[in-house]
Design a protein around this motif. Structure first.
Motif, PDB file in Angstrom:
ATOM      1  N   VAL A 239       0.987  -1.138   0.029  1.00 41.22           N
ATOM      2  CA  VAL A 239      -0.083   0.145   0.038  1.00 41.22           C
ATOM      3  C   VAL A 239       0.848   1.185   0.030  1.00 41.22           C
ATOM      4  O   VAL A 239       1.831   1.394   0.683  1.00 41.22           O
ATOM      5  CB  VAL A 239      -1.089   0.017   1.255  1.00 41.22           C
ATOM      6  CG1 VAL A 239      -1.880   1.249   1.047  1.00 41.22           C
ATOM      7  CG2 VAL A 239      -1.870  -1.249   1.299  1.00 41.22           C
ATOM      8  N   GLU A 240       0.496   2.073  -0.720  1.00 38.65           N
ATOM      9  CA  GLU A 240       1.268   3.692  -0.647  1.00 38.65           C
ATOM     10  C   GLU A 240       0.209   4.503  -0.466  1.00 38.65           C
ATOM     11  O   GLU A 240      -0.812   4.467  -0.793  1.00 38.65           O
ATOM     12  CB  GLU A 240       1.969   3.618  -2.133  1.00 38.65           C
ATOM     13  CG  GLU A 240       3.088   3.040  -2.749  1.00 38.65           C
ATOM     14  CD  GLU A 240       3.680   3.192  -4.166  1.00 38.65           C
ATOM     15  OE1 GLU A 240       3.022   4.230  -4.636  1.00 38.65           O
ATOM     16  OE2 GLU A 240       4.438   2.533  -4.602  1.00 38.65           O
ATOM     17  N   TRP A 241       0.493   5.555   0.574  1.00 39.66           N
ATOM     18  CA  TRP A 241      -0.100   6.498   0.779  1.00 39.66           C
ATOM     19  C   TRP A 241       0.257   7.848  -0.022  1.00 39.66           C
ATOM     20  O   TRP A 241       1.279   8.296   0.017  1.00 39.66           O
ATOM     21  CB  TRP A 241       0.043   6.670   2.519  1.00 39.66           C
ATOM     22  CG  TRP A 241      -0.799   5.398   3.020  1.00 39.66           C
ATOM     23  CD1 TRP A 241      -0.122   4.313   3.524  1.00 39.66           C
ATOM     24  CD2 TRP A 241      -2.094   5.452   3.869  1.00 39.66           C
ATOM     25  NE1 TRP A 241      -1.058   3.451   4.220  1.00 39.66           N
ATOM     26  CE2 TRP A 241      -2.088   4.146   4.376  1.00 39.66           C
ATOM     27  CE3 TRP A 241      -3.217   6.072   3.411  1.00 39.66           C
ATOM     28  CZ2 TRP A 241      -3.398   3.732   4.716  1.00 39.66           C
ATOM     29  CZ3 TRP A 241      -4.445   5.755   3.937  1.00 39.66           C
ATOM     30  CH2 TRP A 241      -4.487   4.533   4.628  1.00 39.66           C
ATOM     31  N   ASP A 242      -0.873   8.714   0.104  1.00 41.46           N
ATOM     32  CA  ASP A 242      -0.690   9.980  -0.455  1.00 41.46           C
ATOM     33  C   ASP A 242      -1.765  10.908   0.046  1.00 41.46           C
ATOM     34  O   ASP A 242      -2.395  10.517   0.802  1.00 41.46           O
ATOM     35  CB  ASP A 242      -1.017  10.014  -1.923  1.00 41.46           C
ATOM     36  CG  ASP A 242      -0.408  11.084  -2.834  1.00 41.46           C
ATOM     37  OD1 ASP A 242       0.143  12.073  -2.055  1.00 41.46           O
ATOM     38  OD2 ASP A 242      -0.636  11.355  -3.847  1.00 41.46           O
ATOM     39  N   SER A 243      -1.308  12.297   0.008  1.00 43.47           N
ATOM     40  CA  SER A 243      -2.227  13.276   0.836  1.00 43.47           C
ATOM     41  C   SER A 243      -2.864  13.904  -0.513  1.00 43.47           C
ATOM     42  O   SER A 243      -2.311  14.319  -1.270  1.00 43.47           O
ATOM     43  CB  SER A 243      -1.533  13.888   1.633  1.00 43.47           C
ATOM     44  OG  SER A 243      -0.437  14.684   1.041  1.00 43.47           O
ATOM     45  N   GLU A 244      -4.110  14.505  -0.218  1.00 40.05           N
ATOM     46  CA  GLU A 244      -4.913  15.167  -1.274  1.00 40.05           C
ATOM     47  C   GLU A 244      -5.351  16.517  -0.529  1.00 40.05           C
ATOM     48  O   GLU A 244      -5.553  16.483   0.710  1.00 40.05           O
ATOM     49  CB  GLU A 244      -6.140  14.204  -1.635  1.00 40.05           C
ATOM     50  CG  GLU A 244      -5.616  13.317  -2.525  1.00 40.05           C
ATOM     51  CD  GLU A 244      -5.157  13.647  -3.876  1.00 40.05           C
ATOM     52  OE1 GLU A 244      -5.096  14.892  -4.141  1.00 40.05           O
ATOM     53  OE2 GLU A 244      -4.498  12.787  -4.863  1.00 40.05           O
ATOM     54  N   ASP A 245      -5.943  17.437  -1.097  1.00 37.06           N
ATOM     55  CA  ASP A 245      -6.440  18.741  -0.661  1.00 37.06           C
ATOM     56  C   ASP A 245      -7.622  18.390   0.005  1.00 37.06           C
ATOM     57  O   ASP A 245      -8.515  17.362  -0.368  1.00 37.06           O
ATOM     58  CB  ASP A 245      -6.664  19.571  -1.796  1.00 37.06           C
ATOM     59  CG  ASP A 245      -5.495  20.217  -2.739  1.00 37.06           C
ATOM     60  OD1 ASP A 245      -4.485  20.363  -1.955  1.00 37.06           O
ATOM     61  OD2 ASP A 245      -5.620  20.604  -4.038  1.00 37.06           O
ATOM     62  N   GLY A 246      -7.890  19.232   1.018  1.00 39.89           N
ATOM     63  CA  GLY A 246      -9.145  18.716   2.037  1.00 39.89           C
ATOM     64  C   GLY A 246      -8.718  17.977   3.204  1.00 39.89           C
ATOM     65  O   GLY A 246      -9.428  17.760   4.031  1.00 39.89           O
ATOM     66  N   GLY A 247      -7.434  17.649   3.258  1.00 44.58           N
ATOM     67  CA  GLY A 247      -6.952  16.924   4.533  1.00 44.58           C
ATOM     68  C   GLY A 247      -7.073  15.339   4.336  1.00 44.58           C
ATOM     69  O   GLY A 247      -7.254  14.787   5.549  1.00 44.58           O
ATOM     70  N   TYR A 248      -7.126  14.645   3.488  1.00 46.96           N
ATOM     71  CA  TYR A 248      -7.708  13.457   2.938  1.00 46.96           C
ATOM     72  C   TYR A 248      -6.210  12.688   2.778  1.00 46.96           C
ATOM     73  O   TYR A 248      -5.369  13.316   2.237  1.00 46.96           O
ATOM     74  CB  TYR A 248      -8.291  13.362   1.779  1.00 46.96           C
ATOM     75  CG  TYR A 248      -9.772  13.779   2.083  1.00 46.96           C
ATOM     76  CD1 TYR A 248     -10.825  13.130   2.682  1.00 46.96           C
ATOM     77  CD2 TYR A 248     -10.100  14.973   1.048  1.00 46.96           C
ATOM     78  CE1 TYR A 248     -11.969  13.595   2.622  1.00 46.96           C
ATOM     79  CE2 TYR A 248     -11.402  15.592   1.331  1.00 46.96           C
ATOM     80  CZ  TYR A 248     -12.333  15.060   2.182  1.00 46.96           C
ATOM     81  OH  TYR A 248     -13.645  15.575   2.248  1.00 46.96           O
TER      82      TYR A 248
END
Length: 290
Positions: free
Chosen positions: A52-61
């Motif tokens: 699993v690779e994690w990423d961050s997105e706008d809005g705090g997700y």
């Protein structure tokens, strides 16, 4: 010459090791910062999927990217560990989709005119029914995203402006007043999507086996309901249209009921500049195609 090739090979290996080490370090650093609540929510929903690779997105997700059932998944979570959406990438393979969705797409103008399928996404969200988005393109034309429900009904067409992802489908929860109206007037309806549109609110549902679009104003007052009838047009309505517009193909048909007490069939003809309002007794009035 051999020395030069050896040096090239050594440089490539060194760069490869550096890149892998850098990626591993970044992944470790980022994975280590995933809140426990998010990790636990992911493990509960998708435990045992492997890498699993994690990423961050706008809005705090935080978005978990992984493979499951031979398809790429992006699962979105809030920082508090609430699952809000999963995108499943089906590539360009229409055969992956339910038969009703395949049939619905095959009946669209885009399929009949051989537009190219560029990408297919399946959108899963809590409290909403699964949506399939088929992105199509044609040389010299804008790209479009076509939204289908499980009935295979095309309920939204969006001209693309170069953006990517479907983060905008998160957080569009219905006001309580609208939810209460849907529950009361359309008991047992499954909500497909909710959006702010045309200066009001639009709710797409499946109710008693049919796809319906329900419109409200900004004060939550019901405006109208359109029931998709494209694949089940009453014989009398079809005959009335074919008699007045011979050779024209019906591209879309909705049964419309309004707060003013009107009831009529709204018909879109392929390659015709006006829509048709057809009353149940077959009287036809042309109306602008907005």
């Amino acid at each position: 010459m051999k020395t030069f090739e050896f040096l090239k090979w050594t440089l490539v290996c060194a760069l490869g090791v550096f890149t892998m080490a850098s990626c591993d370090d970044d992944d470790d650093d980022f994975r280590g910062s995933v809140p426990d609540a998010v990790q636990q929510a992911f493990d509960q929903k998708y435990g045992g999927v492997g890498r699993v690779e994690w990423d961050s997105e706008d809005g705090g997700y935080l978005v978990a990217e992984f493979w499951k059932d031979n398809r790429e998944h992006d699962a979105w979570f809030t920082m508090g560990g609430e699952w809000v959406m999963t995108e499943v990438d089906h590539g360009r393979n229409l055969q992956n989709l339910p038969q009703a969705v395949q049939a619905g797409y095959a009946a669209t103008t885009y399929a009949l005119q051989n537009w190219r399928v560029d990408d297919i996404d399946e959108i899963q969200r809590p409290a909403y029914e699964t949506v399939y988005i088929i992105e199509v393109e044609q040389g010299g034309q804008p790209d479009y995203s076509l939204y289908f429900d499980l009935n295979g009904t095309l309920f939204r067409e969006v001209q693309e402006g170069g953006g990517s992802g479907h983060g905008g489908m998160i957080g569009n929860r219905m006001p309580v007043e609208i939810q209460e109206f849907v529950d009361s007037v359309y008991p047992g309806a499954t909500v497909v999507d909710f959006d702010v549109e045309r200066g009001g609110y639009e709710v797409d549902v499946r109710h008693e086996g049919r796809s319906k679009e329900i419109l409200f104003d900004m004060q939550y007052n019901w405006i109208q309901t359109s029931t998709d009838m494209t694949r089940d047009i009453p014989a009398a309505i079809r005959s009335a249209v074919e008699a007045k517009y011979p050779g024209k193909r019906i591209d879309d048909c909705d049964y419309v009921e309004t707060a003013q007490g009107e009831a009529y069939y709204l018909i879109d003809l392929d390659n015709y500049y006006m829509d048709l309002k057809v009353t149940p007794d077959g009287a036809i009035t042309e109306t602008p195609d907005y």
